[in-house]
Write a protein that holds these residues in place. Structure first.
Motif, short mmCIF file in Angstrom:
data_model
loop_
_atom_site.label_atom_id
_atom_site.label_comp_id
_atom_site.label_asym_id
_atom_site.label_seq_id
_atom_site.Cartn_x
_atom_site.Cartn_y
_atom_site.Cartn_z
N MET A 1 20.81 93.71 13.82
CA MET A 1 21.10 93.23 15.17
C MET A 1 20.98 91.70 15.21
O MET A 1 20.05 91.12 14.65
N GLU A 2 21.93 91.06 15.86
CA GLU A 2 21.94 89.60 15.96
C GLU A 2 20.99 89.16 17.07
O GLU A 2 20.98 89.73 18.15
N THR A 3 20.21 88.14 16.80
CA THR A 3 19.27 87.60 17.77
C THR A 3 19.96 86.54 18.61
O THR A 3 20.51 85.58 18.08
N LYS A 4 19.91 86.72 19.91
CA LYS A 4 20.49 85.73 20.83
C LYS A 4 19.45 84.66 21.12
O LYS A 4 18.26 84.92 21.15
N VAL A 5 19.94 83.44 21.34
CA VAL A 5 19.06 82.34 21.69
C VAL A 5 19.15 82.18 23.20
O VAL A 5 20.19 81.80 23.73
N GLU A 6 18.08 82.52 23.88
CA GLU A 6 18.06 82.47 25.34
C GLU A 6 17.51 81.12 25.82
O GLU A 6 16.32 80.90 25.83
N VAL A 7 18.42 80.23 26.17
CA VAL A 7 18.04 78.92 26.70
C VAL A 7 18.71 78.78 28.06
O VAL A 7 19.93 78.91 28.17
N PRO A 8 17.93 78.52 29.10
CA PRO A 8 18.50 78.39 30.44
C PRO A 8 19.55 77.27 30.51
O PRO A 8 19.41 76.24 29.84
N GLY B 1 19.83 68.73 27.71
CA GLY B 1 20.03 68.39 26.31
C GLY B 1 21.33 67.64 26.10
O GLY B 1 21.37 66.62 25.40
N ALA B 2 22.39 68.12 26.72
CA ALA B 2 23.70 67.46 26.60
C ALA B 2 23.66 66.05 27.18
O ALA B 2 24.22 65.11 26.59
N ILE B 3 23.00 65.88 28.31
CA ILE B 3 22.88 64.54 28.92
C ILE B 3 22.10 63.60 27.99
O ILE B 3 22.49 62.46 27.78
N ASP C 1 27.28 65.16 16.93
CA ASP C 1 28.12 66.35 16.98
C ASP C 1 27.30 67.61 16.69
O ASP C 1 27.42 68.62 17.38
N TYR C 2 26.45 67.52 15.68
CA TYR C 2 25.58 68.64 15.32
C TYR C 2 24.66 69.01 16.49
O TYR C 2 24.51 70.18 16.84
N ALA C 3 24.05 68.00 17.11
CA ALA C 3 23.14 68.25 18.23
C ALA C 3 23.87 68.95 19.38
O ALA C 3 23.35 69.89 19.98
N ARG C 4 25.10 68.50 19.67
CA ARG C 4 25.88 69.14 20.74
C ARG C 4 26.16 70.61 20.42
O ARG C 4 26.03 71.48 21.27
N LYS C 5 26.57 70.86 19.19
CA LYS C 5 26.90 72.23 18.79
C LYS C 5 25.67 73.14 18.80
O LYS C 5 25.75 74.28 19.24
N VAL C 6 24.55 72.63 18.32
CA VAL C 6 23.32 73.43 18.31
C VAL C 6 22.88 73.73 19.75
O VAL C 6 22.42 74.84 20.05
N ALA C 7 23.04 72.76 20.63
CA ALA C 7 22.66 72.96 22.03
C ALA C 7 23.49 74.08 22.68
O ALA C 7 23.02 74.75 23.59
N ARG D 1 21.67 83.22 16.43
CA ARG D 1 20.96 82.58 15.32
C ARG D 1 21.89 82.33 14.13
O ARG D 1 21.79 81.30 13.47
N SER D 2 22.80 83.24 13.86
CA SER D 2 23.72 83.05 12.73
C SER D 2 24.60 81.82 12.94
O SER D 2 24.92 81.10 11.99
N GLU D 3 24.97 81.58 14.18
CA GLU D 3 25.78 80.39 14.50
C GLU D 3 24.97 79.12 14.25
O GLU D 3 25.46 78.17 13.64
N ALA D 4 23.71 79.11 14.69
CA ALA D 4 22.85 77.95 14.47
C ALA D 4 22.60 77.73 12.98
O ALA D 4 22.58 76.59 12.51
N THR D 5 22.46 78.81 12.23
CA THR D 5 22.24 78.70 10.78
C THR D 5 23.47 78.11 10.09
O THR D 5 23.36 77.24 9.23
N ALA D 6 24.65 78.57 10.48
CA ALA D 6 25.90 78.04 9.91
C ALA D 6 26.06 76.56 10.24
O ALA D 6 26.49 75.76 9.40
#
Length: 99
Positions: free
Chosen positions: A2-9, A16-18, A58-64, A69-74
């Motif tokens: 099962m894939e773990t979702k990252v729950e960030v409000p 973070g984007a700002i 660019d990395y920081a934007r994408k991680v935000a 979790r698999s997306e963040a790892t990639a």
């Protein structure tokens, strides 16, 4: 598995984007000022440093925006690979200017 979702409000993601946008603007002003000073830095090495900053932003934007979790790892893997490529190129520039 099962894939773990990252729950960030959403408000936290927006903050973070700002923050990323503000940091990017500040660094752009810094690099602009350095290039206008005519400092004894080669244009090529300055361009590589700007590229490093751009890749990190660019990395920081994408991680935000990452949700799984698999997306963040990639993203982390791609970021590390790009840093190795840029660092290798920077070493070539610096060693070429020394030699």
């Amino acid at each position: 598995m099962m894939e773990t979702k990252v729950e960030v409000p959403a408000p936290v993601r927006e903050l973070g984007a700002i923050g990323i946008n503000n940091a990017e603007s500040a660094l752009a002003l810094f690099f602009d000022a350095v290039s206008k000073l005519g400092a004894p830095t080669s244009a090529q090495s300055l361009a590589l440093l700007e590229r490093i900053v751009a890749v990190r932003m660019d990395y920081a934007r994408k991680v935000a925006r990452a949700i799984e979790r698999s997306e963040a790892t990639a993203l982390q893997f791609a970021f590390c690979r790009s840093q190795i490529d840029i660092t290798t190129e920077l070493i070539r520039v610096v060693s070429g200017s020394v030699g």
